[in-house]
Design an enzyme around this catalytic site. Structure first.
Site, mmCIF file in Angstrom:
data_model
loop_
_atom_site.group_PDB
_atom_site.id
_atom_site.type_symbol
_atom_site.label_atom_id
_atom_site.label_comp_id
_atom_site.label_asym_id
_atom_site.label_seq_id
_atom_site.Cartn_x
_atom_site.Cartn_y
_atom_site.Cartn_z
ATOM 1 N N HIS A 295 0.832 -1.199 0.000
ATOM 2 C CA HIS A 295 0.000 0.000 0.000
ATOM 3 C C HIS A 295 0.868 1.249 0.000
ATOM 4 O O HIS A 295 0.543 2.254 -0.632
ATOM 5 C CB HIS A 295 -0.909 -0.035 1.226
ATOM 6 C CG HIS A 295 -2.071 0.880 1.087
ATOM 7 N ND1 HIS A 295 -2.887 0.857 -0.024
ATOM 8 C CD2 HIS A 295 -2.534 1.860 1.866
ATOM 9 C CE1 HIS A 295 -3.800 1.784 0.101
ATOM 10 N NE2 HIS A 295 -3.619 2.411 1.238
ATOM 11 N N GLU B 270 -10.795 -10.019 -7.310
ATOM 12 C CA GLU B 270 -9.352 -9.998 -7.050
ATOM 13 C C GLU B 270 -8.859 -11.311 -6.452
ATOM 14 O O GLU B 270 -7.713 -11.412 -6.036
ATOM 15 C CB GLU B 270 -8.986 -8.798 -6.167
ATOM 16 C CG GLU B 270 -9.854 -8.612 -4.951
ATOM 17 C CD GLU B 270 -9.514 -7.333 -4.173
ATOM 18 O OE1 GLU B 270 -8.483 -6.705 -4.435
ATOM 19 O OE2 GLU B 270 -10.306 -7.004 -3.281
ATOM 20 N N ASP C 74 -4.168 -7.809 -6.185
ATOM 21 C CA ASP C 74 -4.402 -9.041 -5.428
ATOM 22 C C ASP C 74 -4.620 -10.237 -6.339
ATOM 23 O O ASP C 74 -4.213 -11.350 -6.008
ATOM 24 C CB ASP C 74 -5.611 -8.865 -4.499
ATOM 25 C CG ASP C 74 -5.200 -8.147 -3.232
ATOM 26 O OD1 ASP C 74 -4.196 -8.556 -2.628
ATOM 27 O OD2 ASP C 74 -5.861 -7.160 -2.868
ATOM 28 N N CYS D 13 -9.170 -1.585 -11.618
ATOM 29 C CA CYS D 13 -8.647 -0.508 -10.771
ATOM 30 C C CYS D 13 -7.311 -0.876 -10.123
ATOM 31 O O CYS D 13 -6.778 -0.115 -9.329
ATOM 32 C CB CYS D 13 -9.674 -0.109 -9.714
ATOM 33 S SG CYS D 13 -10.070 -1.443 -8.588
HETATM 34 C C1 PEP Z 1 -6.151 -4.567 -6.127
HETATM 35 O O1 PEP Z 1 -5.990 -5.553 -5.403
HETATM 36 O O2 PEP Z 1 -5.829 -4.534 -7.335
HETATM 37 C C2 PEP Z 1 -6.724 -3.322 -5.568
HETATM 38 C C3 PEP Z 1 -7.042 -2.309 -6.329
HETATM 39 O O3 PEP Z 1 -6.882 -3.280 -4.234
HETATM 40 P P1 PEP Z 1 -5.701 -2.999 -3.173
HETATM 41 O O4 PEP Z 1 -4.454 -2.679 -3.922
HETATM 42 O O5 PEP Z 1 -6.172 -1.879 -2.322
HETATM 43 O O6 PEP Z 1 -5.638 -4.287 -2.437
HETATM 44 MG MG MG Z 2 -6.970 -5.611 -3.510
#
Ligand code: PEP
Ligand code: MG
Length: 582
Positions: free
Chosen positions: A196, A440, A464, A511
């Site tokens: 993150h 995901e 993910d 996303c």
């Molecule tokens: C993902 O897993 O691609 C996603 C957008 O969620 P995060 O990166 O917050 O886990």
């Molecule tokens: Mg994710």
């Protein structure tokens, strides 16, 4: 002599600046007795250090910008109050007098006593306040020890301006605070490309390279550095020629970005006339300001975790409502997709970490929707807040980390319960906001058609999806070389999801970070993706590619490419595709 270090580039761009090595180790505190006649001097020593700590924090307070998250300013405020608190000061003085010991140790004894009191409290919020005590005590201790290196740990903001931070690892909150302090870039010893913190750095436009083991030993404080976030490379102590080369690259990059601004607020439309939705990803309402510097766009992914992480606890329904409303207002009519909270794994609350060891596999543990379903009362607060905000504008609600359809059923039941509660309380809400799920987890992708039947939209989270498909930890730099978005199995799962949406007539967005990487834009368009949600600083670059592509030409090439078995082969074809159609 120049030295090259290779790591993982997690946030693009070139930064040039002097190193600022961040030491977080606690100062080593030793107890020793002082001669009785020195007690007064020791007390004076304590007060001098306390005032110095106060001065440092006061300067930080003055220099951080006004829109720094409330939690950070509150944290500084509380620490300042504690430094002036007569009870805290008198008790420390008493410890010096009674134990006839050094001020560092008196403070430690005082700290241990207070932490014990906090630990015994039932209130989880108050429990976490012990961090404030520890922070204040360590700051005074560092001033007492007056160790150059140690005092650097949380030093004044001016020292960070234009500097490249070297740290073992950074938390998302660190990253935001440092962006406010105008750092040039950062290098960490650990952390993978999809943590993150890495995503946040990229979103904030801070060039960063991670996974440089022993960086703190290899790089000296004050040394000149170049970060090449595109190549994942560091140049330590560059010679004049190298410096000139990178300065010119930096200049070209800036010019290229300036040229892209011609596309600001223009539609994203392919040459063969397909309108593409191009939204941005945000972590906080404040990020919308950054988004708007690039484009007047909606938000396809609002990660709500930051609200929880910054406060280090669950926010109230009212606080969530106000925060989401602020984001909606800032978007001035553009849609906002609020993702329900995805805590756990790389987005964990400190308060949870303090309650015992983490699960062995936190990414596969009680994370995201699993955690929300286990704590329905907390989840209902968020659901009510979102339903309420949805009566003020175009809100979509998105659920992360769905694995099987029964989880979706439970979630939909809780959404109905939240509506009933709002109705009973006669509160204003939208009874029919659009509800979608993130795809995901491979299991969800394989059942995308079932999810599509019950939902208004799907959104593919490749960060993910890749982690779970290829069985590799997205935050472990040791396996980052295996993290391959172009693995054929990953592409098949993305394809299944897009096709499920097309068949059921619902929209499918993407996303994850893959959407922000220009290398993949044509591939995804050719696969039928019509909705991208990307990082702010990728918006215009992705739009540029979209506006110069033809889906009718890309689609047949991409279909052929999807039959290939080797990631390297696919990678080669994707490069060719980009060459051919650019
Ligand atoms: C993902 O897993 O691609 C996603 C957008 O969620 P995060 O990166 O917050 O886990
Ligand atoms: Mg994710």
């Amino acid at each position: 002599m120049s030295v090259l270090l290779n790591g993982i580039g997690v946030s693009k761009g070139i930064a040039i600046g002097q190193a600022y090595v961040l030491y977080r180790e606690q100062p080593e505190i030793r107890e020793y007795n002082i001669p009785e006649e020195n007690i007064k001097d020791e007390i004076k020593r304590f007060h001098t250090a306390r005032k110095k700590a106060h001065q440092q924090l006061h300067e930080i307070k003055q220099k951080i910008s006004a829109d720094v998250p409330q939690d950070i300013s509150q944290f500084i405020e509380t620490s300042l109050l504690m430094l002036d608190d007569p009870v805290f000061c008198n008790d420390t003085v008493k410890q010096i007098e009674q134990r006839i010991c050094n001020a560092e140790w008196a403070l430690q004894a005082q700290c241990n006593r207070l932490v014990k009191v906090f630990d015994e409290m039932d209130d989880p919020y108050l429990k976490t306040r012990k961090d404030d005590v520890i922070h204040v005590v360590q700051r005074i201790q560092r001033c007492l020890i007056d160790d150059e290196q140690a005092t650097q740990a949380d030093d004044e903001t001016d020292h960070l301006k234009g500097r490249i931070i070297i740290a073992d690892d950074l938390t998302p909150a660190d990253t935001i605070l440092m962006q406010h302090q105008k750092i040039a870039g950062f290098i960490t010893e650990y952390g993978g490309p999809l943590s993150h913190t890495a995503i946040l750095a990229s979103n904030l436009g801070i060039p960063a390279v991670v996974g440089i083991h022993n960086a703190k030993q290899l790089i000296l404080a004050g040394e000149w550095l170049i970060i090449d976030g595109n190549e994942g490379m560091i140049v330590v102590d560059p010679d004049k020629k190298t410096l000139k080369h990178f300065k010119s690259l930096q200049k070209d990059e800036k010019q290229r970005k300036r040229n892209l601004f011609e596309l600001k607020n223009k539609p994203a439309k392919t040459l063969d006339g397909h309108q593409i939705i191009l939204n941005g990803n945000i972590d906080r309402p404040e990020d919308i300001k950054t988004l708007r510097q690039f484009d007047h766009t909606g938000v396809g992914l609002y990660r709500t975790e930051m609200l929880f992480l910054e406060r280090n606890e669950n926010p109230s329904e009212e606080e969530q409502f106000e925060t989401y409303r602020r984001a909606l207002r800032a978007l001035k009519g553009k849609p906002l997709t609020i993702r329900t909270v995805d805590l756990g794994a790389d987005k964990e609350l400190d308060s949870t970490l303090q309650h015992g060891p983490l699960a062995h596999n936190p990414a596969m543990g009680l994370r995201a929707i699993r955690r929300c379903l286990k704590e329905p009362d907390q989840f209902l607060k968020q659901l009510r807040a979102i339903l309420r905000v949805a009566s003020y504008g175009p809100i979509k609600m998105m659920i992360p980390m769905m694995t099987c359809i029964s989880e979706l059923d439970q979630t939909l039941e809780l959404i109905e319960q939240a509506k009933e509660e709002l109705k009973t309380n006669k509160q204003r809400f939208n009874p029919q906001p659009l509800i979608g799920a993130m795809i995901e987890v491979p299991a969800a992708a394989l059942s995308a058609h079932s999810f599509a039947e019950k939902l208004d939209f799907l959104s593919i989270g490749t960060n993910d999806l890749i982690q779970y498909t290829l069985a590799l930890d997205r935050i472990d730099d040791e396996v980052s070389h295996l993290y391959k978005p172009l693995n054929p199995s990953v592409l098949k799962l993305i394809d299944i999801t897009i096709q499920a949406g097309i068949n059921k007539g619902i929209s499918v967005s993407l996303c994850g970070e893959m959407a922000s990487e220009p290398l993949y834009t044509r591939l995804l368009l050719g696969m039928g993706l019509k909705d991208f949600s990307v990082q702010a600083n990728s918006l215009l670059e992705i739009k540029h590619i979209i506006n110069n592509s033809r889906i009718d030409k890309l689609a047949p090439e991409v279909r052929k490419l999807l039959t290939l078995s080797y990631p390297d082969e696919i990678e080669h074809e994707v490069f060719e595709l980009n060459k051919k159609f650019s």
